[in-house]
Design a protein around this motif. Sequence first.
Motif, PDB file in Angstrom:
ATOM      1  N   CYS A 111      21.904  88.631  47.355  1.00 10.71           N
ATOM      2  CA  CYS A 111      21.583  89.012  45.819  1.00 10.71           C
ATOM      3  C   CYS A 111      21.647  90.558  45.623  1.00 10.71           C
ATOM      4  CB  CYS A 111      20.111  88.808  45.442  1.00 10.71           C
ATOM      5  SG  CYS A 111      20.010  87.004  44.385  1.00 10.71           S
ATOM      6  N   HIS A 118      24.668  90.959  37.571  1.00 11.99           N
ATOM      7  CA  HIS A 118      24.143  89.990  38.249  1.00 11.99           C
ATOM      8  C   HIS A 118      22.499  89.587  37.890  1.00 11.99           C
ATOM      9  CE1 HIS A 118      22.907  87.203  41.462  1.00 11.99           C
ATOM     10  NE2 HIS A 118      22.058  87.823  41.690  1.00 11.99           N
ATOM     11  N   CYS A 120      19.123  86.813  38.621  1.00  7.98           N
ATOM     12  CA  CYS A 120      19.066  85.472  39.183  1.00  7.98           C
ATOM     13  C   CYS A 120      17.287  85.520  39.496  1.00  7.98           C
ATOM     14  CB  CYS A 120      19.679  85.188  40.303  1.00  7.98           C
ATOM     15  SG  CYS A 120      19.035  85.949  41.652  1.00  7.98           S
ATOM     16  N   ILE A 122      15.731  85.604  41.974  1.00 10.52           N
ATOM     17  CA  ILE A 122      15.418  86.622  42.895  1.00 10.52           C
ATOM     18  C   ILE A 122      15.525  87.885  42.541  1.00 10.52           C
ATOM     19  CG2 ILE A 122      16.034  87.434  45.083  1.00 10.52           C
ATOM     20  CD1 ILE A 122      17.420  84.781  45.682  1.00 10.52           C
ATOM     21  N   CYS A 123      16.395  88.310  41.805  1.00 15.72           N
ATOM     22  CA  CYS A 123      16.548  89.841  41.331  1.00 15.72           C
ATOM     23  C   CYS A 123      15.603  90.117  40.181  1.00 15.72           C
ATOM     24  CB  CYS A 123      17.926  90.099  40.936  1.00 15.72           C
ATOM     25  SG  CYS A 123      19.149  89.817  42.236  1.00 15.72           S
TER      26      CYS A 123
END
Length: 133
Positions: A111, A118, A120, A122-123
Amino acid sequence: MSTDPIRSLLDTVLDGLTLPYDAPDYDRRILDRVALARTVARAALDEDPADLGWNVDYLRQKLAAEQTAADARERNRCRRCRTRFALDDTRFDGHARYRDTPWCRRCVDNCHEGSPEHVCPICDPARYGGEPR
Ligand SMILES: [Zn+2]
Ligand SMILES: [Zn+2]
């Protein structure tokens, strides 16, 4: 719960054969549960109806244990790539858990290499329904 032993057994078997369709490992878990329910139903057929309470209790215990094991599996694997955490794989891109997160080091590493656009879970957990549990 019904006091009629046959109804109790049917209730419990139905419980056993019911899982949310989006449960992780649905296919595998439902097969395990079918096997349990089948074993107990078969044994119950040989039982005097008055003695079915034992079969019901047994099936309930087995189902509870199956649920506990499923929960434990979920806690012990990466929520993104579904790989089991490998405690000793602590390379920066290994499969150990990344700090206290529900993700492995590899996913977190991937990530952080993502492009600026990007996003997601997680980020950017907030965007995906708040802090991870
Ligand atoms: Zn992962
Ligand atoms: Zn990401």
